[in-house]
Design a protein around this motif. Structure first.
Motif, PDB file in Angstrom:
ATOM      1  N   SER A  13       2.694  40.325 -30.981  1.00 41.23           N
ATOM      2  CA  SER A  13       2.142  41.230 -31.916  1.00 41.23           C
ATOM      3  C   SER A  13       0.625  41.653 -31.710  1.00 41.23           C
ATOM      4  O   SER A  13       0.348  42.299 -32.352  1.00 41.23           O
ATOM      5  N   TYR A  14       0.027  40.942 -30.829  1.00 43.04           N
ATOM      6  CA  TYR A  14      -1.387  41.192 -30.567  1.00 43.04           C
ATOM      7  C   TYR A  14      -1.388  42.745 -30.183  1.00 43.04           C
ATOM      8  O   TYR A  14      -0.871  43.049 -29.401  1.00 43.04           O
ATOM      9  N   GLY A  15      -2.389  43.411 -30.720  1.00 39.61           N
ATOM     10  CA  GLY A  15      -2.655  44.864 -30.532  1.00 39.61           C
ATOM     11  C   GLY A  15      -1.607  45.763 -31.035  1.00 39.61           C
ATOM     12  O   GLY A  15      -1.855  46.958 -30.954  1.00 39.61           O
ATOM     13  N   GLY A  36      -3.273  41.182 -39.419  1.00 42.77           N
ATOM     14  CA  GLY A  36      -3.157  40.093 -38.489  1.00 42.77           C
ATOM     15  C   GLY A  36      -1.929  40.195 -37.835  1.00 42.77           C
ATOM     16  O   GLY A  36      -1.158  41.225 -37.687  1.00 42.77           O
ATOM     17  N   LEU A  37      -1.703  39.029 -37.283  1.00 44.62           N
ATOM     18  CA  LEU A  37      -0.418  39.047 -36.480  1.00 44.62           C
ATOM     19  C   LEU A  37       0.785  39.233 -37.294  1.00 44.62           C
ATOM     20  O   LEU A  37       1.735  39.816 -36.756  1.00 44.62           O
ATOM     21  N   ARG A  88      -5.673  47.485 -35.065  1.00 40.88           N
ATOM     22  CA  ARG A  88      -5.013  46.536 -33.970  1.00 40.88           C
ATOM     23  C   ARG A  88      -4.845  45.080 -34.435  1.00 40.88           C
ATOM     24  O   ARG A  88      -5.902  44.403 -35.025  1.00 40.88           O
ATOM     25  N   ALA A  89      -3.837  44.734 -34.358  1.00 41.57           N
ATOM     26  CA  ALA A  89      -3.399  43.342 -34.780  1.00 41.57           C
ATOM     27  C   ALA A  89      -4.029  42.140 -34.114  1.00 41.57           C
ATOM     28  O   ALA A  89      -3.856  42.366 -32.673  1.00 41.57           O
ATOM     29  N   THR A  90      -4.675  41.203 -34.646  1.00 40.83           N
ATOM     30  CA  THR A  90      -5.209  40.014 -34.162  1.00 40.83           C
ATOM     31  C   THR A  90      -4.947  38.905 -35.005  1.00 40.83           C
ATOM     32  O   THR A  90      -4.720  38.962 -36.165  1.00 40.83           O
ATOM     33  N   ALA A  91      -5.423  37.706 -34.469  1.00 41.90           N
ATOM     34  CA  ALA A  91      -5.116  36.393 -35.205  1.00 41.90           C
ATOM     35  C   ALA A  91      -6.211  36.512 -36.099  1.00 41.90           C
ATOM     36  O   ALA A  91      -5.784  35.810 -37.285  1.00 41.90           O
ATOM     37  N   ARG A  92      -7.425  36.652 -35.762  1.00 42.07           N
ATOM     38  CA  ARG A  92      -8.676  36.696 -36.920  1.00 42.07           C
ATOM     39  C   ARG A  92      -9.429  37.820 -36.587  1.00 42.07           C
ATOM     40  O   ARG A  92      -9.541  38.231 -35.383  1.00 42.07           O
TER      41      ARG A  92
END
Length: 181
Positions: A13-15, A36-37, A88-92
């Motif tokens: 799911s990153y990005g 978030g992810l 843009r999805a990131t973990a943090r």
């Protein structure tokens, strides 16, 4: 879609992007930092069902019950939309650069100009300070507007925000609720 993503699905799911949740005549447009992810995986803003946003909106009086991330129609019916500085999805959120956050401001202004919400609320004081270069900004209503729309800053509802316990988080969101009706 499974009830919970696997580690591999979250990593994939990153990005990923999550489209804005907007329509005309919103009471409030919430502005997150970035998805978030879980949101990247599900395609839904604040996609983890346990995200504190959902209980906070209910306890602050914005919704008549605690909604789930997939209840987008109910969120819009409550007059609440969602966008992000960075889509843009990131973990943090700390995986983003200051320049990436600042680069989201023109898109945010265009979104506000197009949809004309009654109020804009940035979720996260650090993101607001970074995006608008206002290092001394505080939580609450801001002295400047955004494209002619009143602008607020609220605490980020992320569980990673240790500065706000649930009661304090709800109290700040309730101040906005009282102001916007």
């Amino acid at each position: 879609m499974a009830a919970n993503p696997t580690k591999a699905e979250l990593a994939a799911s990153y990005g990923k992007e999550v489209p804005d949740l907007v329509e005309p005549d919103l009471r409030v447009l919430l502005v997150g930092i970035n998805p978030g992810l879980w949101s990247g995986w599900s395609g839904l803003h604040f996609g983890r069902p346990t995200n504190r946003l959902w209980v906070t909106l209910h306890q602050a009086g914005f919704t008549d019950r605690t909604l789930r991330p997939e209840e987008t129609d109910e969120l819009l019916r409550a007059g609440i939309g969602v966008t992000n500085f960075v889509n843009r999805a990131t973990a943090r959120a700390d995986e983003l650069t200051d320049d990436e956050i600042r680069a989201g401001v023109p898109r945010l202004i265009a979104t506000v100009e197009r949809w004309r919400p009654r109020t804009v609320a940035v979720l996260g004081i650090t993101a607001y300070r970074t995006a608008f270069r206002r290092p001394k900004a505080v939580i609450g209503p801001q002295p400047e507007d955004l494209a002619g729309v009143p602008l607020w800053v609220l605490p980020n509802p992320s569980g990673l925000n240790a500065h706000y316990q649930q009661s304090a988080l709800t109290a700040e969101y309730a101040k906005l609720r009282a102001a916007v009706g």
